[in-house]
Design a protein around this motif. Structure first.
Motif, PDB file in Angstrom:
ATOM      1  N   ALA A 193       0.913  -1.094  -0.023  1.00  0.00           N
ATOM      2  CA  ALA A 193      -0.050  -0.187   0.053  1.00  0.00           C
ATOM      3  C   ALA A 193       1.082   1.170   0.052  1.00  0.00           C
ATOM      4  N   ALA A 194       1.985   1.402   0.385  1.00  0.00           N
ATOM      5  CA  ALA A 194       2.960   2.556   0.768  1.00  0.00           C
ATOM      6  C   ALA A 194       3.684   2.629  -0.516  1.00  0.00           C
ATOM      7  N   PHE A 195       3.633   1.768  -1.510  1.00  0.00           N
ATOM      8  CA  PHE A 195       4.264   1.981  -2.807  1.00  0.00           C
ATOM      9  C   PHE A 195       4.262   3.199  -3.519  1.00  0.00           C
ATOM     10  N   PRO A 196       2.987   3.728  -3.930  1.00  0.00           N
ATOM     11  CA  PRO A 196       3.023   5.009  -4.478  1.00  0.00           C
ATOM     12  C   PRO A 196       4.001   6.360  -3.622  1.00  0.00           C
ATOM     13  N   LEU A 205       6.690  -1.189   4.676  1.00  0.00           N
ATOM     14  CA  LEU A 205       7.127  -1.549   3.453  1.00  0.00           C
ATOM     15  C   LEU A 205       8.805  -2.018   3.361  1.00  0.00           C
ATOM     16  N   ALA A 206       9.233  -1.099   4.016  1.00  0.00           N
ATOM     17  CA  ALA A 206      10.962  -1.331   4.001  1.00  0.00           C
ATOM     18  C   ALA A 206      11.505  -2.463   4.853  1.00  0.00           C
ATOM     19  N   VAL A 229      13.754   3.140  -6.211  1.00  0.00           N
ATOM     20  CA  VAL A 229      12.962   2.544  -5.057  1.00  0.00           C
ATOM     21  C   VAL A 229      13.825   1.713  -4.183  1.00  0.00           C
ATOM     22  N   TYR A 230      14.848   0.994  -4.671  1.00  0.00           N
ATOM     23  CA  TYR A 230      15.638   0.269  -3.833  1.00  0.00           C
ATOM     24  C   TYR A 230      16.816   1.022  -3.384  1.00  0.00           C
ATOM     25  N   ALA A 231      17.303   2.017  -3.558  1.00  0.00           N
ATOM     26  CA  ALA A 231      18.297   2.495  -3.062  1.00  0.00           C
ATOM     27  C   ALA A 231      17.792   3.727  -2.126  1.00  0.00           C
TER      28      ALA A 231
END
Ligand SMILES: Nc1ncnc2c1ncn2[C@@H]1O[C@H](COP(=O)(O)OP(=O)(O)O)[C@@H](O)[C@H]1O
Ligand SMILES: O=C(CO)[C@H](O)[C@H](O)COP(=O)(O)O
Length: 515
Positions: free
Chosen positions: A346-349, A420-421, A362-364
């Protein structure tokens, strides 16, 4: 590659077809990558567990990237071309035109991708035969190999595909055929995915027993009855038509190909590690495990004598390094799983917005966010009560159980960026633990592994690399050349050109570890 007496101005082109994109590189005689280009390729998922591609789309992408990397170079200096690709199944008719591998009869989609799991019933029946060829794929055939997919085509698309088919290629072999017109297959593909034995050839009794006696009757002409070692020169080299497509000169040497993981393994496993204080310095090459981490991860260990590891593919003779046996462990989805977990949250945006604002991937961004929230603890401790079981697409090794599913325990009623992390971290840790599980199975069967050599897209992620070192307790070596899979492909071209006597001769000093 180390040049010795050769002139410095000789170049080789490597083309690597991954699951999501095609990459090409121009490489010099010392193995230094001089130019790189990539291009996404199309994928279709017409129904759950059916994954398809188009061989024409893939070839077109190969042409785009090859033209880009040779721009500004005197084409006469390009001596050889090598391909590697995923082990997907390409189907062509008797005139070499694409045939549909789907009920929709869309002939554009003529490739059943390696990760396609449609042939479950077929692979179960194949495994029930307990045929002796299964000993050489870890005891259990994978649904990702070619025999179950071929049987599925015969049982499901008899009229529209099976009866019309003239040629079934592994994707790496399709590419070398497209470049040269030579239908010879690479020993790598046939041994690893098609049950061919480097010592005994095809086993008629296997194909008859599983209901594909058709291949025996026509002397295997549709799946390959001329087999060459990877790096062997094919026919008269590049055809005029393919040369036009690729922007190269006709006649340059084209090599018998490799599967992508095997090209990556070849690109890293022989690296010169002198002077880096590594435990594998002075140890035989058999103490190294190459781990090629892209959409999936493949764990390539070699040995002088065959080692039978339950649930780990192989032993395959001469399929990657000539004269050595290969065991290939694997995790069917790793990069794809990380993407799935992160993009589905859900927190991807919010993550995308914040990463873009900082001009980061996004990974960095997630890696720096984890550093922020870990406070004084080591980052690994953030997941003490959150755990992921990573077999969302079954377990390739060492359980060899395609029915397994994924699992997450320890979820809370919040879904913010911290969650998310931490979920991302737990996923990376689960994948690293899966690698340890595979190494333990290989060691229990007789391998003795001391050092990991990582390459592929995920090796660009420092957290992924660190977790593999932490969880396995082994040093992880990254090659100076980030695009090691492409170096492996270029090594094939160099070998086919005759400038180097064998693929091992191409292992040289410039390809040591990153500092
Ligand atoms: N710089 C990076 N940082 C983190 N992950 C990366 C990076 N580059 C690629 N990846 C991940 O690697 C995976 C793809 O690797 P790649 O080797 O390109 O795959 P394939 O060969 O299967 O097409 C993806 O999951 C992608 O998210
Ligand atoms: O089965 C394999 C190698 O034997 C690979 O998993 C398959 O080729 C896909 O590779 P990638 O994840 O790099 O796209």
């Amino acid at each position: 590659m180390s040049g010795g007496e050769q002139k410095p101005e000789r170049y080789y082109v490597g083309v690597d077809v991954g699951t999501g994109s095609v990459r090409a590189a121009l490489v010099d005689q010392s193995g230094v990558l001089l130019a790189f280009a990539d291009q996404p390729i199309k994928k279709w998922e017409p129904q759950f567990n059916h994954h398809e591609q188009s061989s024409e789309d893939i070839w077109a992408a190969c042409c785009v990237v090859t033209k880009k990397v040779v721009q500004g170079i005197d084409l006469n200096q390009i001596r050889g071309l090598g391909f590697d690709a995923t082990c997907s199944l390409v189907v062509l008719d008797k005139q070499f035109h694409p045939l549909p591998v789907n009920h929709e009869e869309d002939s554009h989609r003529n490739v059943i991708m390696w990760l396609d799991h449609r042939a479950v019933s077929q692979v179960n029946r194949i495994n029930e035969t307990k045929h002796s060829v299964l000993q050489y794929v870890g005891g259990v055939m994978s649904v990702e190999m070619q025999a179950p997919k071929l049987l599925w085509l015969k049982e499901n698309l008899r009229e529209t595909c099976w009866d019309k088919a003239g040629h079934f290629f592994d994707l790496p072999d399709f590419l070398s055929w497209k470049a040269t017109g030579v239908t010879a297959r690479s020993l790598c593909s046939l041994v690893c995915k098609w049950t061919y034995s480097a010592e005994r050839g095809w086993d008629d009794s296997f194909w008859k027993m599983i209901g594909l006696e058709d291949f025996v009757a026509d002397n295997y002409s549709k799946i390959g009855n001329q087999v060459l070692p990877p790096g062997a020169s094919l026919g008269n080299g590049l055809t005029p038509e393919a040369a036009r497509d690729l922007g190269l000169l006709p006649g340059i040497a084209v090599a018998a190909s490799l599967i992508d993981a095997h090209a990556g393994g070849l690109g890293v496993i022989g690296a010169d590690v002198k002077g880096h204080g590594l435990v594998c310095e002075g140890q035989p090459v058999t103490s190294r495990l190459a781990v090629i981490c892209g959409t999936s991860s493949c764990h390539m260990g070699i040995s002088k004598d065959p080692i039978f590891v339950p649930g780990v593919w192989g032993p395959y003779f001469s399929a990657m390094v000539p004269g050595f046996w290969l065991n290939e462990g694997g995790q069917s989805v790793t990069g794809k799983l990380i993407d799935h977990m992160v993009e589905g949250h859900a927190a991807f945006p919010e993550l995308q917005v914040k990463a873009t604002a900082r001009c980061q991937s996004v990974y960095a961004y997630l890696n720096s966010h984890l550093d922020l929230i870990k406070k004084a603890q080591p980052v690994g401790f953030l997941t003490v009560d959150l755990h992921v079981w990573p077999d969302f697409h079954g377990n390739r090794s060492p359980l060899a159980d395609l029915t397994l599913k994924g699992m997450v325990t320890g979820l809370k009623l919040s879904q913010d960026l911290d969650d998310l992390a931490i979920l991302y971290l737990a996923t990376v840790q689960a994948i690293a633990l899966g690698t340890r599980f595979i190494i333990e199975a290989m060691e229990a069967a007789g391998h003795s592994i001391s050092t990991l050599f990582l390459c592929g897209g995920l090796s660009k992620n420092p957290l992924f690399v660190q977790m593999h070192a932490d969880v396995t307790g082994m040093p992880v070596v990254l090659s100076q050349e980030v695009e090691s899979v492409l170096v492996g492909a270029a090594i094939l071209g160099a070998c086919a050109s005759g400038d180097f006597a064998s693929v091992q001769v191409c292992w040289g000093e410039s390809r040591g570890p990153r500092q």
